[in-house]
Design a protein around this motif. Structure first.
Motif, PDB file in Angstrom:
ATOM      1  N   ARG A 146       0.906   8.997   1.436  1.00 35.14           N
ATOM      2  CA  ARG A 146      -0.045   9.986   1.947  1.00 35.14           C
ATOM      3  C   ARG A 146       0.180  10.228   3.435  1.00 35.14           C
ATOM      4  O   ARG A 146       0.062  11.367   3.916  1.00 35.14           O
ATOM      5  CB  ARG A 146      -1.484   9.533   1.695  1.00 35.14           C
ATOM      6  N   HIS A 169       0.857  -1.200   0.000  1.00 29.64           N
ATOM      7  CA  HIS A 169       0.000   0.000   0.000  1.00 29.64           C
ATOM      8  C   HIS A 169       0.890   1.247   0.000  1.00 29.64           C
ATOM      9  O   HIS A 169       0.833   2.067   0.912  1.00 29.64           O
ATOM     10  CB  HIS A 169      -0.924  -0.005   1.217  1.00 29.64           C
ATOM     11  N   LYS A 170       1.701   1.376  -1.038  1.00 30.63           N
ATOM     12  CA  LYS A 170       2.670   2.461  -1.102  1.00 30.63           C
ATOM     13  C   LYS A 170       2.009   3.831  -1.166  1.00 30.63           C
ATOM     14  O   LYS A 170       2.512   4.796  -0.580  1.00 30.63           O
ATOM     15  CB  LYS A 170       3.593   2.243  -2.295  1.00 30.63           C
ATOM     16  N   LYS A 171       0.905   3.941  -1.897  1.00 31.49           N
ATOM     17  CA  LYS A 171       0.226   5.228  -2.003  1.00 31.49           C
ATOM     18  C   LYS A 171      -0.290   5.685  -0.637  1.00 31.49           C
ATOM     19  O   LYS A 171      -0.193   6.865  -0.281  1.00 31.49           O
ATOM     20  CB  LYS A 171      -0.919   5.135  -3.007  1.00 31.49           C
TER      21      LYS A 171
END
Length: 221
Positions: free
Chosen positions: A118, A112-114
């Motif tokens: 964030r 879950h890099k995004k």
């Protein structure tokens, strides 16, 4: 450490997942450190020609170095395997299981890099707001220091205050604020006043969250 304990406990109550709560709390602290030290490094690069101080340079690079080493330890699967083997040889089966679970949960976040980016972006916003509070308080105390020094010094004394040496960083943070701001001509009394006033502001605001936490516990939520 107190805030981390409360956050971890609250997450565990809501999710029932111990390891996930620990890792999430750890990553919350980690993203804050990334934002802090990134601000410190950029400030050091920009201000190097104006403020060349060996101690400050050593502190900034030392903290960044520890962060990089810690990151490598956590994300490197080979180190995980080696650590598990060492623990297994010592006969600490339960500890080996805990370590394995920690790494496995942490690995889920890598997908879950995004979301992670964030979180780091939000951490930057929070740290800039913290620095802004220091700047406003300094102006109220008639401390005439260019804003750039706050961006350089804040990461240093904030990270130092995170070490579990004293209660809530009291004394450690104050000493570092005095030490750093004396280098740019701020008297000891004014530097101490700045540190204590900031702590008072944060404490008062934090107490509001404490009241909500207590009310939630009483209501059973």
């Amino acid at each position: 450490l107190g805030t981390d304990t409360v956050r971890g406990y609250k997450l565990y109550r809501l999710s029932g997942k111990g390891q996930m709560s620990v890792v999430t709390t750890f990553l919350d602290r980690y993203t804050g450190l990334v934002a802090l030290l990134a601000i410190g490094m950029v400030s050091w690069v920009i201000g190097y020609s104006y403020f060349h101080d060996t101690a400050t340079t050593v502190l900034i690079f030392g903290m960044v170095g520890f962060l990089i080493i810690g990151t490598v330890i956590v994300v490197n699967r080979s180190l995980k395997t080696a650590l598990e083997q060492i623990i297994r040889k010592k006969g600490l089966i339960k500890l080996e299981s805990r370590v394995s679970e920690f790494y496995d949960v942490f690995a889920k976040y890598r997908n879950h890099k995004k979301l992670f980016l964030r979180a780091i972006g939000l951490s930057f916003v929070i740290q800039f707001l913290n620095i802004a509070v220091y700047i406003i308080l300094a102006e109220a105390l008639r401390i005439d220091v260019p804003w750039g020094y706050f961006f350089l010094f804040f990461p240093i004394f904030t990270v130092m205050a995170m070490f579990p040496i004293s209660l809530n960083g009291i004394g450690v943070r104050d000493g570092m604020v005095i030490y750093l701001f004396q280098k740019v001509g701020v008297p000891t009394t004014q530097a101490l006043g700045l540190s204590l006033t900031w702590f008072l502001v944060v404490t008062v605001l934090s107490l509001l969250g404490g009241v909500l936490f207590v009310l939630q516990k009483r209501s059973g939520s």
